[in-house]
Enzyme design. Structure first.
Site, short mmCIF file in Angstrom:
data_model
loop_
_atom_site.label_atom_id
_atom_site.label_comp_id
_atom_site.label_asym_id
_atom_site.label_seq_id
_atom_site.Cartn_x
_atom_site.Cartn_y
_atom_site.Cartn_z
N LEU A 568 0.82 -1.21 0.00
CA LEU A 568 0.00 0.00 0.00
C LEU A 568 0.85 1.25 0.00
CD1 LEU A 568 -2.78 -1.00 2.56
CD2 LEU A 568 -2.87 -1.08 0.07
N GLY A 571 7.33 4.45 3.96
CA GLY A 571 7.84 5.68 4.54
C GLY A 571 9.31 5.54 4.83
N PHE A 573 10.81 4.76 7.60
CA PHE A 573 11.23 3.68 8.50
C PHE A 573 10.41 2.41 8.34
CE2 PHE A 573 12.36 7.61 10.79
CZ PHE A 573 13.73 7.42 10.83
N GLU A 575 6.99 0.07 5.99
CA GLU A 575 6.07 -0.10 4.87
C GLU A 575 4.71 -0.55 5.38
OE1 GLU A 575 7.99 -3.01 2.46
OE2 GLU A 575 9.35 -1.57 1.53
N ASP A 718 -5.17 13.96 10.14
CA ASP A 718 -5.26 13.66 8.70
C ASP A 718 -6.60 13.02 8.38
OD1 ASP A 718 -4.59 13.50 6.07
OD2 ASP A 718 -3.20 11.83 6.28
#
Length: 863
Positions: A568, A571, A573, A575, A718
């Site tokens: 998906l 980042g 550090f 996944e 977010d």
């Protein structure tokens, strides 16, 4: 001491800039532009196919999101592909070599009358049109999972990426099915012009009983004792870590990122590589990424000797380069080999060992096209430099560009030194400053922040357009007394309180003792505050003692029962993977109500932490597990289990079968549009009312989940439809996977060196002051409600650029009646828009409704 610090910083910056300069040659993370199937840059004559079903489904109609007017708008082969045959294909000619990182596919819906799509497909590619290779992932799998319906666009990352001019899509499906495809390729032009390299096959190292393989596992040429006529890991756009035992790619074997050789197998003491290019070029330099872990017998090469060829024979005079030996630092690095503006179509380089092992992970060339007369006058010496040979016409544009880049780098370094020295003086002044000086410091900080916003455009937009303008027209004409928002913020009534709070925040940051507000699913992929030493985005601290004490006991799930389906996102550090968990329902406690059945594996999201993550990242990951394990609400995604007995650390969360709410609503809109022509006017009005009630019921579930989070003093930061998942019977649960997905890159605005922010969902105080509170989540909920009631037809403020959205927050701050609000959706009741949605966007955060009040209003509107 300060001078040494400045020099150290200068060296670090220089290496960073040097690495960036190399990476701009080919950067898989940025090289993701549509190559022209959708936009029309690829001409019809460059699209061909093995066959076609009818004239209306010819190859030229196989463009993503394209409709030919007849309702077909796709390529359909004349004979259905078979699993073993793979004879039918759609071919795209890009006219030149391209670095391709992503592909998109879509089916044929014919305005609701068709339902043909490719569930699986393969990709073949060629650089010259005669030698073809089949793409496979880093684990050898060739078949790519395609479409599940005829409407959705499915994007698939090519890992590893491919370098090709010709690309073929080969549908793989049951022979009883008719398949149709619309496709798009994403990437960028391959500037190297490198067609192939020939190298000895890599060797195996035994390190403390561990097998370490240095073979080129993705090489697409002939793989005998020597690799020929292909490209592989040396040109995949990524390079190895300092420790060759670790890899950028999850779950790969030790040494995967490098191709390496043992000195004992080469009696002459060097490894010979041959590089073939598309045409004669003028070569400026070659950059080779080398490992230098000398404590394990690995060093960068001692000498490189390069020969050049433009005709049948190699030229006699090579270029020789000896890099400076580094016996102090074990950091892997790029070594630049100057090639002296030599002209050639082939280069042969011999890299001499300086220790037992030599490991390379990337090779890149800096060159320009050159007009070269291959004929050589009789009796002319063969050892002339290109500049001395009248038959050589060298284009020196690259030299000029290089000089310009060096001048720019020097200017940047001088600017950084001045800033560092000025900052040191500034910090001394702050220690002795009064309250007035603190006020000025805050104003300066906000001014810098606003300047950063206005000067950096988003690196990608929702439609994949990479262009941006350095200047733009403001939303409104400027008044004579106009002032920047940062200069007006300190005049707000609440600024005195903000100053006092920020003063305490700065002191706490200086002492390293401030802990930010807890944020739902506070992972490294999602976190908006990336460094603890940055006070630009300080967040009002809230009570987190709620989670003090011992961790809740989460069960350890067997790793072997997780089956990878799709990545998906990722980042810095870790996944996020979409996986199937076998036997998960039997594994869970009885109090967990999870959608699914025991007959089939459960679809879950697995968030992993990289094995080489630092201590702080591991602590944050475990903290997130502790926090999420305590969340118990039917509208919040649940943490189901963990895998923390060995690395990599994993947390397993729900992932509903209908995916995220944004895509769900988009599909709903498409289906309703297809059925609209068959509906009577009276039925349309009644159906619209039913649709409105369903949508408000979805929003009420989100409000219920946020009410629960706000009761725990959680700030989501977010909230959007992309971060809500849809289950059976329109069940909605709040998650936070949106930022990690490539599909939603255009929803985030990148501040260089800091973070990515969903500015179109953020309140004005979050953008200008960096304040994230429950009230800012309420603002985001208003935007999310607007998304739901518009069926996600367009991005919020789609008519405004990112910079204009930021400037609009300045209008909210000034509150002079010039701010732009999102318009009322067509199916939104007036009461919901006027009394609820607009109240979420009030300038004064204290006047916005709470989630308790929002949930009550939504439920009353459904009564």
């Amino acid at each position: 001491m300060k001078v040494k610090e400045v020099k150290l910083v200068t060296h670090h910056v220089f290496f960073i800039l040097l690495a960036d300069a190399v990476r701009t040659q080919v950067n898989p993370e940025m090289c993701r532009y549509p190559l022209g199937m959708t936009g029309g840059q690829i001409q019809d004559e460059d699209i061909s196919a093995s066959s076609q079903w009818s004239e209306s489904t010819a190859a030229r109609f196989g463009r993503l999101d394209f409709d030919n007017g007849d309702g077909d708008g796709a390529w359909c082969p004349g004979i259905t592909s078979e699993t073993d045959g793979l004879k039918e294909y759609l071919q795209v000619d890009l006219r030149s070599l391209h670095f391709i990182t992503l592909v998109g596919t879509q089916g044929r819906h014919a305005d609701g009358m068709g339902n043909e799509f490719a569930q699986r497909y393969r990709i073949n590619y060629s650089r010259d049109g005669s030698n073809w290779a089949g793409w496979h992932d880093r684990k050898g799998r060739q078949v790519i999972e395609g479409n599940r319906n005829a409407y959705d666009v499915v994007l698939k990352d090519l890992e590893p990426p491919i370098i090709a001019r010709f690309v073929r899509f080969l549908p793989v499906t049951d022979h009883s099915m008719i398949v149709c495809m619309r496709v798009e390729l994403y990437g960028c032009e391959w500037l190297d012009g490198l067609m192939s390299y020939s190298i000895p096959d890599g060797h195996q190292m035994i390190f403390r009983g561990l097998d370490v393989y240095f073979n080129d596992s993705v090489y697409d040429g002939a793989t005998a004792e020597r690799l020929t006529r292909g490209l592989g890991q040396l040109t995949d756009g990524t390079w190895g870590l300092d420790d060759f035992l670790h890899s950028h790619i999850y779950s790969m074997w030790p040494g995967y990122d490098y191709v390496g050789w043992n000195n004992k197998s080469f009696p002459k003491g060097y490894v010979e590589m041959i590089f073939e290019f598309d045409h004669v070029r003028n070569f400026t330099s070659m950059k080779v990424h080398c490992n230098n872990m000398y404590s394990r017998g690995v060093r960068m090469f001692r000498q490189a000797t390069c020969y050049f060829r433009s005709g049948p024979d190699w030229e006699a005079d090579p270029v020789t380069f000896r890099p400076t030996a580094d016996r102090v630092s074990q950091i892997a690095r790029f070594v630049t080999v100057p090639l002296g503006d030599r002209t050639a179509s082939s280069i042969k380089c011999r890299f001499h060992f300086s220790d037992l092992w030599m490991l390379f992970s990337e090779v890149a060339f800096q060159s320009g096209s050159a007009v070269y007369n291959t004929s050589r006058k009789k009796g002319q010496p063969t050892n002339l430099l290109p500049g001395d040979d009248p038959t050589h016409k060298v284009d020196d544009s690259n030299t000029r560009i290089l000089i310009g880049c060096l001048v720019a780098i020097i200017a940047i370094l001088l600017t950084i030194i001045v800033i560092i020295l000025w900052r040191q003086v500034w910090q001394k002044m702050l220690e002795k400053a009064s309250r007035r000086m603190l006020d000025d410091e805050l104003t300066a900080r906000l001014a810098v922040q606003t300047q950063a916003f206005s000067s950096h455009h988003s690196s990608s937009s929702s439609d994949g357009d990479s262009t941006s303008n350095s200047t733009y027209e403001r939303i409104f004409p400027l008044c004579a007394d106009y002032q920047e928002p940062s200069r007006l913020i300190r005049k707000l009534p609440e600024f005195a309180q903000s100053t006092e709070h920020l003063e305490k925040t700065d002191k706490a940051l200086a002492n390293g003792g401030l802990e930010g507000a807890p944020h739902y699913a506070e992972a490294d992929i999602i976190s908006l505050q990336e460094s603890s030493d940055s006070s630009t985005y300080s967040i009002t601290a809230v009570n987190i003692n709620l989670f003090a004490g011992t961790d809740s006991s989460m069960k350890e799930f067997p790793r072997h029962k997780l089956t990878f389906k799709e990545k998906l996102g990722e980042g810095q550090f870790g996944e996020v993977h979409l996986c199937e968990a076998e036997g998960m329902l039997d594994f869970l406690d009885e109090d967990l109500s999870i959608e699914g059945n025991n007959e089939s594996p459960l679809l879950v999201a697995v968030k992993t932490l990289r094995e080489d993550a630092n201590k702080n990242a591991r602590n944050d990951f475990l903290k997130e597990i502790r926090i999420m394990s305590r969340l118990r609400d039917p509208n919040i995604v649940r943490l189901l289990a963990v895998c923390v007995d060995t690395d990599p650390l994993c947390m397993i969360t729900e992932y509903m079968e209908n995916g995220d709410l944004n895509q769900f609503l988009c599909n709903l809109r498409l289906m309703e549009a297809a059925a609209e022509d068959r509906t009577e006017p009276e039925e349309k009005e009644e159906k619209s009312m039913v649709c409105s009630r369903k949508l408000i019921r979805m929003a009420a579930q989100i409000a219920s989940g946020m009410k629960y989070l706000s009761s725990l003093n959680f700030v989501h930061r977010d909230l959007a439809t992309r971060n809500c998942l849809v289950g059976k019977n329109y069940t909605i649960k709040i998650a936070d996977f949106g930022m990690s997905r490539n599909l939603y890159r255009g929803d985030y605005y990148r501040i260089q060196g800091r973070a990515v922010l969903p500015i179109r969902w953020m309140s004005w105080e979050s953008i200008l002051l960096g304040k994230f509170t429950m009230a800012s989540d309420v603002w985001a909920f208003g935007v999310t409600l607007w998304e739901i009631l518009t069926l996600c037809e367009e991005q919020p403020y789609s008519q405004l650029s990112d910079e204009q959205v930021i400037e609009n927050t300045g209008e909210f701050f000034r509150d002079q009646g010039k701010q732009v609000y999102l318009p009322k959706p067509a199916c939104c009741p007036d009461k919901v828009y006027n009394d609820l949605m607009l109240s979420c966007w009030r300038r004064n955060a204290k006047q916005r409704p709470s989630f308790q009040e929002i949930h009550t209003q939504l439920m009353e509107s459904l009564a």
